[in-house]
Design a protein around this motif. Sequence first.
Motif, PDB file in Angstrom:
ATOM      1  N   ALA A 258       0.866  -1.185   0.000  1.00  0.00           N
ATOM      2  CA  ALA A 258       0.000   0.000   0.000  1.00  0.00           C
ATOM      3  C   ALA A 258       0.898   1.229   0.000  1.00  0.00           C
ATOM      4  O   ALA A 258       1.932   1.252   0.672  1.00  0.00           O
ATOM      5  N   ARG A 259       0.573   2.240  -0.750  1.00  0.00           N
ATOM      6  CA  ARG A 259       1.424   3.427  -0.770  1.00  0.00           C
ATOM      7  C   ARG A 259       0.623   4.686  -1.060  1.00  0.00           C
ATOM      8  O   ARG A 259       0.542   5.134  -2.178  1.00  0.00           O
ATOM      9  N   CYS A 260       0.013   5.232  -0.029  1.00  0.00           N
ATOM     10  CA  CYS A 260      -0.629   6.548  -0.115  1.00  0.00           C
ATOM     11  C   CYS A 260      -1.662   6.639  -1.226  1.00  0.00           C
ATOM     12  O   CYS A 260      -1.954   7.725  -1.733  1.00  0.00           O
ATOM     13  N   GLY A 261      -2.160   5.518  -1.697  1.00  0.00           N
ATOM     14  CA  GLY A 261      -3.214   5.592  -2.710  1.00  0.00           C
ATOM     15  C   GLY A 261      -2.746   5.928  -4.098  1.00  0.00           C
ATOM     16  O   GLY A 261      -3.537   5.999  -5.020  1.00  0.00           O
ATOM     17  N   GLY A 262      -1.416   6.166  -4.304  1.00  0.00           N
ATOM     18  CA  GLY A 262      -0.917   6.450  -5.651  1.00  0.00           C
ATOM     19  C   GLY A 262      -1.088   5.241  -6.557  1.00  0.00           C
ATOM     20  O   GLY A 262      -1.222   4.109  -6.099  1.00  0.00           O
ATOM     21  N   GLU A 263      -1.047   5.497  -7.881  1.00  0.00           N
ATOM     22  CA  GLU A 263      -1.264   4.414  -8.829  1.00  0.00           C
ATOM     23  C   GLU A 263       0.057   3.699  -9.098  1.00  0.00           C
ATOM     24  O   GLU A 263       1.084   4.344  -9.302  1.00  0.00           O
TER      25      GLU A 263
END
Lengths: 388, 388
Positions: A62-67
């Motif tokens: 998971a990473r801050c919602g970035g694509e």
Amino acid sequence: MRRIAVLGSTGSIGRQALEVIRARPDDLQVVALAANRNVQLLDKQINEFRPRMFSAAARPEARCGGEFLSPEEIAGHPDVDLVIVATAGQAGLSPTLAASKAGKTIALANKEVLVMAGEIIMREASLHGAQILPVDSEHSAVWQCLQGEQDGAARLFLTASGGPFYGYPQSRLSEITPEQALEHPVWKMGRKVTIDSATLMNKGLEVIEAHWLFSLPFASIGILVHPQSIVHSIVEFADGSSKAQLSWPDMRLPIQYALSYPRRWPNPELPHLDWSKIESLTFEPVDHDRFPCLRLAVGAGERGGTYPAALCAADEVAVDMFLNHGIGFTGIGEIVERTLDQHRSIDRPSLEQVLAADAWARDYAAGLAPGGCRQTERRNDLKPGNKG
Amino acid sequence: MRRIAVLGSTGSIGRQALEVIRARPDDLQVVALAANRNVQLLDKQINEFRPRMFSAAARPEARCGGEFLSPEEIAGHPDVDLVIVATAGQAGLSPTLAASKAGKTIALANKEVLVMAGEIIMREASLHGAQILPVDSEHSAVWQCLQGEQDGAARLFLTASGGPFYGYPQSRLSEITPEQALEHPVWKMGRKVTIDSATLMNKGLEVIEAHWLFSLPFASIGILVHPQSIVHSIVEFADGSSKAQLSWPDMRLPIQYALSYPRRWPNPELPHLDWSKIESLTFEPVDHDRFPCLRLAVGAGERGGTYPAALCAADEVAVDMFLNHGIGFTGIGEIVERTLDQHRSIDRPSLEQVLAADAWARDYAAGLAPGGCRQTERRNDLKPGNKG
């Protein structure tokens, strides 16, 4: 506001690029970050810059919602204005091609891209209106000197610090350890580039890169050893006038110039030359005999085809062997030369053919390692390196 | 085809300009020649170039049917595209003003013009769309380095060869003869400029000229002694990057650049740098104490008003005295300093006020000659020069 993608954001150039970007929040915005294996640092960078897109060797949880995208998808993405290609080796090739085809502005710090596929990249960039801005200090210098000049360069002189072993006796070159070779007297760089600087392979790659960037024949590109590393290159024009670009050696300057171009931004972090401390700038011709990698690189550039791709691949393998104490310092040139000797070049190659030449040369060079499948006769130059 | 007027065609720069023009018959046409007293050489030039107009100190009897005009009439004539102002001293002032008001392109080799009346000339040039192209090697260097730069220079460093007496012991400066001072180590120039180079007055005038040409405060214009005279000046930009222009010292290069601008023409007569012959470029700070003329000139520039005009006039008179063995070498600075001390400057002067300051300073300086009306106390520095 320029929307920036940094490919290779955890490497030396990538980190310095983020430093420059951090100082210009009103002009530059990081919209994408891509790294390879240094996921820990990439995580930190993502937390700071909150890019919309990112890329890494493996999909993280998971990473801050970035694509999560591939480097190629990032390089060609409509939300990206400028792509900084700060990857190493052949990793930058296919993203640079994607950015070229998408007509992006490309700040190119990965010299293997043009060395391996200069003809393809320059053609696609020209077809799609992409702009390639050099980030290497020597090529940035040439580019800065060419500003406003309608008639281009007649000759170039790329300067070379000479690396840590320029004054070294030839007989002792084979004893050099990786630890010694990683101590560059002037530039703080990644490991691969630092070793390439010590063998002068780096300067040879720069000659090939300059050939493509500035459309000059190899005979018009010279090299001057300039140990102070203040003059970063010299451009001579048709009328006999020359221009040089000068600065303290600091990669943040060419990085910033590519991002601010055609403007120049004041930056208190970038040191200005202090002429009370510069007494003398010296220049001497380069010693090709002592540094065969330079001769091999320029030769591969002149022969063209897939020779430069094979050169890069063999060098990458050989440098790796040296860093792992598998071969001695002079073994690097040996492996590259023997690989080129056996290479069957293809003229005007496609990208696939370039990548095939790369794969072939990697495999062939690996086989030349001491104990490798092609190491039938134990050659003196390929003995394992001194462990220092 | 550019139609050229050469004012001062029989002087050193004028003759070299005609050499450059002779080599480009398809690009450049001489439509006017103007000289002062060297009517014999002017005659030859008129026979070769057949200009439509000419000018000289006195109207000659017959000359190929060309029209006899004043330098001002030539400078503003509708048939002239580009005016080369290669006159010396204040003679170029009023023709340059005429050319500025007529919106001409002006290749300016006469540095006193901007020193005396920089504010007036730059204002009129800007009002009437005239373009002033520097021909001095240092200013041409700066101008070449500024091509394509949107944000101008942050700092300039004009280089100085140091002249023939740079390493000379201070105690022996007063013994220097005109014959010694006329032997410049690098440049072949007219007599006035050669002496100004030996006193470094020339470099001071160049600082004032650079101030006007490049809109920079005096504090941003430095001087570096560079005996090889290969780097002709250095421009530093806001980001800490610098550019330098380099060439063998040959005035035909900056002359041709002003005529070919914005192009560059190949010219087999102009020597290209041979880097196998350049080992070292050295730079050192200038010694203001030993060369008071430099300090006087920069001081006059900083104070502004009619100080620079008085400086130029006093210097012209003092150099003349020195060449005629009327005063010693160090007497030149003395006369200039004493004239400036007595000068009452006028701020934002008109051309008439500039010319009045010039006339006053000439008269005052002349009176300071040994035996002159103002030579009440016999000062050591003004003793007649060694006849060598």
